[in-house]
Scaffold this motif. Structure first.
Motif, PDB file in Angstrom:
ATOM      1  N   ARG A  56       0.945  -1.069   0.034  1.00  0.00           N
ATOM      2  CA  ARG A  56      -0.138   0.225  -0.074  1.00  0.00           C
ATOM      3  C   ARG A  56       0.913   1.383   0.022  1.00  0.00           C
ATOM      4  O   ARG A  56       2.068   1.250   0.306  1.00  0.00           O
ATOM      5  CB  ARG A  56      -0.993   0.073   1.303  1.00  0.00           C
ATOM      6  CG  ARG A  56      -0.185  -0.054   2.375  1.00  0.00           C
ATOM      7  CD  ARG A  56      -1.395  -0.010   3.713  1.00  0.00           C
ATOM      8  NE  ARG A  56      -0.747   0.038   5.039  1.00  0.00           N
ATOM      9  CZ  ARG A  56      -1.074   0.146   6.172  1.00  0.00           C
ATOM     10  NH1 ARG A  56      -2.423  -0.073   6.094  1.00  0.00           N
ATOM     11  NH2 ARG A  56      -0.679   0.163   7.025  1.00  0.00           N
ATOM     12  N   ALA A  57       0.441   2.359  -0.471  1.00  0.00           N
ATOM     13  CA  ALA A  57       1.183   3.562  -0.589  1.00  0.00           C
ATOM     14  C   ALA A  57       1.658   4.188   0.766  1.00  0.00           C
ATOM     15  O   ALA A  57       0.770   3.915   1.699  1.00  0.00           O
ATOM     16  CB  ALA A  57       0.251   4.669  -1.260  1.00  0.00           C
ATOM     17  N   ALA A  58       2.522   4.838   0.748  1.00  0.00           N
ATOM     18  CA  ALA A  58       2.894   5.512   2.085  1.00  0.00           C
ATOM     19  C   ALA A  58       3.773   6.868   1.901  1.00  0.00           C
ATOM     20  O   ALA A  58       4.203   6.949   0.680  1.00  0.00           O
ATOM     21  CB  ALA A  58       4.037   4.491   2.877  1.00  0.00           C
ATOM     22  N   ALA A  59       3.505   7.680   2.604  1.00  0.00           N
ATOM     23  CA  ALA A  59       4.348   8.821   2.534  1.00  0.00           C
ATOM     24  C   ALA A  59       5.572   9.248   3.538  1.00  0.00           C
ATOM     25  O   ALA A  59       5.245   8.665   4.533  1.00  0.00           O
ATOM     26  CB  ALA A  59       3.201  10.031   2.791  1.00  0.00           C
ATOM     27  N   VAL A  60       6.444   9.737   3.033  1.00  0.00           N
ATOM     28  CA  VAL A  60       7.646   9.994   3.835  1.00  0.00           C
ATOM     29  C   VAL A  60       7.980  11.567   3.784  1.00  0.00           C
ATOM     30  O   VAL A  60       8.049  12.159   2.515  1.00  0.00           O
ATOM     31  CB  VAL A  60       8.815   9.207   3.455  1.00  0.00           C
ATOM     32  CG1 VAL A  60       9.919   9.945   4.030  1.00  0.00           C
ATOM     33  CG2 VAL A  60       8.822   7.703   3.559  1.00  0.00           C
ATOM     34  N   LEU A  61       7.833  12.265   4.891  1.00  0.00           N
ATOM     35  CA  LEU A  61       7.848  13.813   4.925  1.00  0.00           C
ATOM     36  C   LEU A  61       9.451  13.930   5.719  1.00  0.00           C
ATOM     37  O   LEU A  61       9.737  13.817   6.724  1.00  0.00           O
ATOM     38  CB  LEU A  61       7.003  14.348   5.752  1.00  0.00           C
ATOM     39  CG  LEU A  61       6.878  15.724   5.910  1.00  0.00           C
ATOM     40  CD1 LEU A  61       6.873  16.679   4.584  1.00  0.00           C
ATOM     41  CD2 LEU A  61       5.816  16.374   6.835  1.00  0.00           C
ATOM     42  N   VAL A  62      10.082  14.747   4.848  1.00  0.00           N
ATOM     43  CA  VAL A  62      11.399  15.204   5.301  1.00  0.00           C
ATOM     44  C   VAL A  62      11.459  16.739   5.723  1.00  0.00           C
ATOM     45  O   VAL A  62      11.376  17.384   4.696  1.00  0.00           O
ATOM     46  CB  VAL A  62      12.712  14.614   4.596  1.00  0.00           C
ATOM     47  CG1 VAL A  62      13.936  15.198   4.815  1.00  0.00           C
ATOM     48  CG2 VAL A  62      12.749  13.218   4.295  1.00  0.00           C
TER      49      VAL A  62
END
Length: 536
Positions: A483-489
């Motif tokens: 499933r899709a995932a988001a990574v925020l830096v």
């Protein structure tokens, strides 16, 4: 009398030393013991005609520095100002062996520089010194002469209370001089006493440049330190151009408000906002009410760093040396939204991020550098921090820009910190030391040893193991759960966010070559890009 070895000794009277050599005989004067010695000359006590006490300065430098010192000797010998607050020149010429000499009246006492080593002056003492210096300057200016090198070491406090102005070696004969005593890359005068117009290398100097320098001297006299002294000469020059000294009410609360206002007016960067004449400056000093402490000061004028107090901001610097086309450099810098600062010594500085931070300062500096490259012999880009309230631009960034100009780049030299901000979107190749070379589009780029070994050159990740572990875990979870995932830096500029997301993308594609990756860069503080993350 002790003197500063870095400059010519003042015509005072310290403990006697050895007598001069016979070949140093000076026509009309009998030399006695040595009073002091500096980098360019040695001073002897002497007797002139009729037994008149004198101080005789002999030039002892050679080579290029000796020729420049000889020119200063000649200049000082030509300037004769008869005034109680100006050291009198008695004679000038050459000794029997051809050494240039300058004979002056003998002064008993100490320089203001020596006095300030024991601590600041009281407000009344500083005002008294300033009044006398203004009288001497008024006499010089009336003769059409601008001193241009006013500083504590050139002001002498005589034992009888008289203040004497001396060392007119780089003085300008106002409205009459055709040649200028300056060379490329050389600061004419002491950097932190230069006026803004001197720091910019302007040719149209007038008497108000001396009034600025006296303002700096008086500020130092009551505070105990100089307002614009920084780690390097370039940093000091930039401070003169861009920073206002802290209000005296903050750094020297015991200085009466009227005196603080008089001194601070002399430190207005626009010449027309300073005291109009030395006479007006002196009258204001003598009439200032010294009976109550400082509670307010004149507002700061002319600061170019629009940074809120307490904030520290990443800025980019573009330094050009050996300027060939100043107008072209100015157009390139301002065309990329930078602040253009012409500097003395045939140099120019572009500042990106000092007035408004947009997040792409290094890139804009690099684009400007490529555009103007042929307009200067050497061009370098560096980045660092800047703050308001006296901090200014950190000396390390300015030092890196200067070092970059010495790195021998055919293109644009880029510091390591600036190279990290540029990443791989611009053609960088390794240069000497910690510098990289920026090439114009279409130019070849050499493969570095780091690239051959699988590293990322200037963009290699260092010290980011914890963040990489989090990214790897996110990738494994995404692939495992399908499933899709988001990574925020997130983080401040220059910390390495771009390198982290590139590494995340590389790791993901290594495990899932056909995965769909959407990446964007958010710039919430950048002009017109509130939705930059979605757009990109």
């Amino acid at each position: 009398m002790h003197h500063d070895p870095a400059g010519p000794p003042p015509p005072g009277a310290p403990a006697p030393e050895a007598a001069p050599r016979a070949e140093d005989s000076v026509p009309g004067f009998r030399l006695g013991p040595k009073l002091g010695e500096g980098g360019m000359g040695v001073v002897f006590r002497a007797e002139g005609p009729g037994g008149m006490p004198a101080a005789v300065k002999l030039l002892n430098a050679s080579g290029a520095s000796g020729r420049e010192a000889a020119r200063r000797f000649e200049r000082e010998a030509q300037i004769r100002i008869e005034h109680p607050n100006v050291c009198r020149v008695l004679a000038a010429g050459r000794t029997a062996d051809g050494t240039p000499f300058l004979a002056m009246e003998l002064l008993e006492g100490e320089s203001l520089e020596q006095r300030l080593r024991r601590g600041p002056l009281s407000p009344a003492e500083a005002a008294g010194v300033g009044v006398q210096v203004c009288r001497g300057l008024a006499a010089a200016h009336a003769a059409g002469i601008v001193h241009r090198d006013l500083k504590p070491s050139n002001l002498f406090l005589c034992r009888d209370g008289t203040v004497k102005l001396f060392d007119f070696g780089i003085a300008l004969v106002w409205k009459a001089e055709q040649t200028r005593l300056t060379t490329v890359g050389t600061v004419l005068g002491t950097p932190w006493y230069l006026s803004p117009e001197q720091a910019r290398g302007q040719a149209d100097l007038d008497h108000r440049t001396d009034l600025w320098s006296l303002g700096v001297v008086l500020w130092e006299a009551v505070v105990g330190r100089t307002p614009f002294a920084r780690d390097t000469p370039l940093a000091s020059v930039v401070a003169v151009l861009m920073e206002d000294p802290p209000p005296l009410a903050q750094v020297a609360p015991g200085v009466p408000a009227p005196l603080a206002a008089v001194i601070e007016r002399a430190l207005r960067k626009p010449m027309e906002e300073r005291w109009p004449t030395a006479e007006a400056f002196g009258r204001a000093l003598s009439s200032a009410d010294l009976s109550f402490a400082a509670t307010q000061s004149l507002p700061a004028v002319g600061a170019s760093l629009s940074i809120p107090p307490g904030e520290q901001r990443v800025v980019a610097l573009l330094l050009a040396e050996g300027v060939r086309d100043r107008d072209r450099i100015q157009r390139a810098v301002e065309g990329q939204g930078g602040l253009f600062l012409p500097l003395l010594g045939n140099r120019a500085l572009g500042l990106f991020g000092g007035e408004a931070w947009e997040g792409d300062e290094v890139r804009r500096a690099a684009r400007a550098a490529l555009e103007l490259r042929s307009a200067a012999l050497r061009v370098a880009v560096a980045s660092g921090h800047a703050s308001q309230g006296g901090g200014g631009i950190e000396g390390a960034a300015l030092a890196a820009a200067e070092a970059g100009c010495r790195a021998g780049a055919l293109g644009v030299a880029v510091s390591a910190a600036a190279a990290r901000a540029l990443g791989r979107d611009m053609p960088l190749q390794p240069l000497r030391g910690e510098f990289f070379e920026l090439l114009a589009a279409g130019e070849s780029r050499r493969e570095s040893e780091a690239d051959a070994g699988g590293e990322e050159g200037p963009s290699a990740l260092v010290g980011r193991q914890a963040e990489l572990a989090q990214i790897r875990q996110a990738i494994e979870t995404t692939l495992g759960d399908r499933r899709a995932a988001a990574v925020l830096v997130t983080g401040p500029p220059g910390i390495g966010k771009t390198r982290l997301w590139r590494e995340a993308e590389r790791l993901l594609r290594a495990q899932a070559p056909h995965a769909r990756v959407l990446a964007g860069r958010g710039q919430p503080l950048r002009r017109d890009t509130a939705f930059a993350l979605v757009v990109s």
